[in-house]
Scaffold this motif. Structure first.
Motif, PDB file in Angstrom:
ATOM      1  N   ALA A 141       7.183   4.933  -4.249  1.00  0.00           N
ATOM      2  CA  ALA A 141       8.275   4.501  -3.371  1.00  0.00           C
ATOM      3  C   ALA A 141       9.307   5.611  -3.219  1.00  0.00           C
ATOM      4  O   ALA A 141       9.801   5.858  -2.119  1.00  0.00           O
ATOM      5  CB  ALA A 141       8.911   3.234  -3.921  1.00  0.00           C
ATOM      6  N   ALA A 142       9.637   6.284  -4.306  1.00  0.00           N
ATOM      7  CA  ALA A 142      10.625   7.373  -4.255  1.00  0.00           C
ATOM      8  C   ALA A 142      10.106   8.533  -3.410  1.00  0.00           C
ATOM      9  O   ALA A 142      10.855   9.136  -2.637  1.00  0.00           O
ATOM     10  CB  ALA A 142      10.960   7.837  -5.674  1.00  0.00           C
ATOM     11  N   ALA A 143       8.828   8.850  -3.545  1.00  0.00           N
ATOM     12  CA  ALA A 143       8.240   9.945  -2.759  1.00  0.00           C
ATOM     13  C   ALA A 143       8.204   9.608  -1.281  1.00  0.00           C
ATOM     14  O   ALA A 143       8.315  10.489  -0.429  1.00  0.00           O
ATOM     15  CB  ALA A 143       6.825  10.245  -3.265  1.00  0.00           C
ATOM     16  N   ARG A 144       8.059   8.334  -0.991  1.00  0.00           N
ATOM     17  CA  ARG A 144       8.021   7.879   0.415  1.00  0.00           C
ATOM     18  C   ARG A 144       9.397   8.024   1.050  1.00  0.00           C
ATOM     19  O   ARG A 144       9.514   8.214   2.250  1.00  0.00           O
ATOM     20  CB  ARG A 144       7.554   6.420   0.437  1.00  0.00           C
ATOM     21  N   GLY A 145      10.424   7.913   0.203  1.00  0.00           N
ATOM     22  CA  GLY A 145      11.795   8.075   0.711  1.00  0.00           C
ATOM     23  C   GLY A 145      12.349   6.773   1.105  1.00  0.00           C
ATOM     24  O   GLY A 145      13.213   6.504   1.795  1.00  0.00           O
TER      25      GLY A 145
ATOM     26  N   ALA B 174      12.187  -0.327  -3.007  1.00  0.00           N
ATOM     27  CA  ALA B 174      11.239  -0.323  -1.887  1.00  0.00           C
ATOM     28  C   ALA B 174      11.179  -1.722  -1.283  1.00  0.00           C
ATOM     29  O   ALA B 174      11.501  -2.719  -1.937  1.00  0.00           O
ATOM     30  CB  ALA B 174       9.850   0.094  -2.364  1.00  0.00           C
ATOM     31  N   ASP B 175      10.736  -1.756  -0.058  1.00  0.00           N
ATOM     32  CA  ASP B 175      10.559  -3.003   0.673  1.00  0.00           C
ATOM     33  C   ASP B 175       9.425  -3.826   0.050  1.00  0.00           C
ATOM     34  O   ASP B 175       8.371  -3.285  -0.299  1.00  0.00           O
ATOM     35  CB  ASP B 175      10.230  -2.660   2.132  1.00  0.00           C
ATOM     36  N   ARG B 176       9.648  -5.109  -0.077  1.00  0.00           N
ATOM     37  CA  ARG B 176       8.661  -5.998  -0.683  1.00  0.00           C
ATOM     38  C   ARG B 176       7.331  -5.974   0.061  1.00  0.00           C
ATOM     39  O   ARG B 176       6.267  -5.923  -0.560  1.00  0.00           O
ATOM     40  CB  ARG B 176       9.228  -7.422  -0.746  1.00  0.00           C
ATOM     41  N   GLN B 177       7.360  -5.989   1.376  1.00  0.00           N
ATOM     42  CA  GLN B 177       6.112  -5.984   2.147  1.00  0.00           C
ATOM     43  C   GLN B 177       5.339  -4.690   1.936  1.00  0.00           C
ATOM     44  O   GLN B 177       4.121  -4.702   1.796  1.00  0.00           O
ATOM     45  CB  GLN B 177       6.387  -6.188   3.644  1.00  0.00           C
ATOM     46  N   TRP B 178       6.044  -3.568   1.879  1.00  0.00           N
ATOM     47  CA  TRP B 178       5.376  -2.285   1.643  1.00  0.00           C
ATOM     48  C   TRP B 178       4.664  -2.291   0.297  1.00  0.00           C
ATOM     49  O   TRP B 178       3.511  -1.863   0.187  1.00  0.00           O
ATOM     50  CB  TRP B 178       6.394  -1.145   1.719  1.00  0.00           C
TER      51      TRP B 178
END
Length: 149
Positions: A145-149, A17-21
Motif C-alpha cells: 500500500a505504501a509503495a502504491r502511494g 489503504a482503501d478497503r476495496q483495493w
C-alpha cells in the motif's frame, strides 16, 4: 493487535489503504505469494479462477519442510469486508476488512475451531508459527500500500 487461543489466531493491523483495493488483492489468488509472510505460499496452480467468489476453488503450490500443493474453497465472502477459504483439513484462513480512521483495519485469522484433529495442529505449534507469518503478511500488505502511494 494479536489474539491467540488454542484453535484461533487473529492478527490485526491498520493499513493506510482503501478497503476495496486491499480486498481486491485478497480476492486475486495470484497475489497470495506476493503478500504471504510465512514463506510457504509459492504460486497459484493453473485452472482456478482469476478472482475469488463464494464457492470458488483454487490450488496453490506450497512449501513447508517439503513442496506440496493444496486446494482451497472460498467459504466466506462479503465484498469488500470478509473473505475466507478452507483447506482440506478444515481450518479456515479468514480476512476481515473494516474502514477506520487512517485506512483499513485488516484482521487475518487462522481458525481451526471446527477441525476434528485440531489437537495435532496445536502439538505441531501451528498457532504460534501462523501468528508470526500472519504478522509478516499484514506488514507486506502495508508495504504494498505504501509503495502504491
Amino acid at each position: 493487535m494479536t489474539t491467540t487461543s488454542r484453535y484461533l489466531v487473529s492478527v490485526s493491523k491498520v493499513i493506510a489503504a482503501d478497503r476495496q483495493w486491499l480486498f481486491d488483492i485478497l480476492a486475486d489468488p495470484a497475489q497470495h505469494p506476493l503478500i504471504d509472510g510465512s514463506g510457504s505460499v509459492k504460486a497459484l496452480r493453473p485452472g482456478g479462477p482469476g478472482r475469488l467468489s463464494l464457492g470458488a476453488s483454487f490450488s496453490m503450490d506450497m512449501h513447508l519442510t517439503a513442496d506440496y500443493k493444496i486446494r482451497n474453497t472460498v467459504v466466506e465472502f462479503e465484498e469488500p469486508a470478509l473473505i475466507g477459504w478452507r483447506h482440506f483439513n478444515g481450518h479456515i484462513w479468514r480476512y476481515r476488512l473494516t474502514e477506520v480512521a487512517g485506512g483499513t483495519e485488516v484482521t487475518e485469522e487462522w481458525d481451526a475451531r471446527g477441525v476434528p484433529n485440531r489437537l495435532g495442529l496445536v502439538l505441531l505449534r501451528f498457532p504460534q508459527r501462523n501468528r508470526a507469518g500472519m504478522t509478516a503478511t499484514l506488514e507486506r500488505m502495508a508495504e504494498l500500500a505504501a509503495a502504491r502511494g
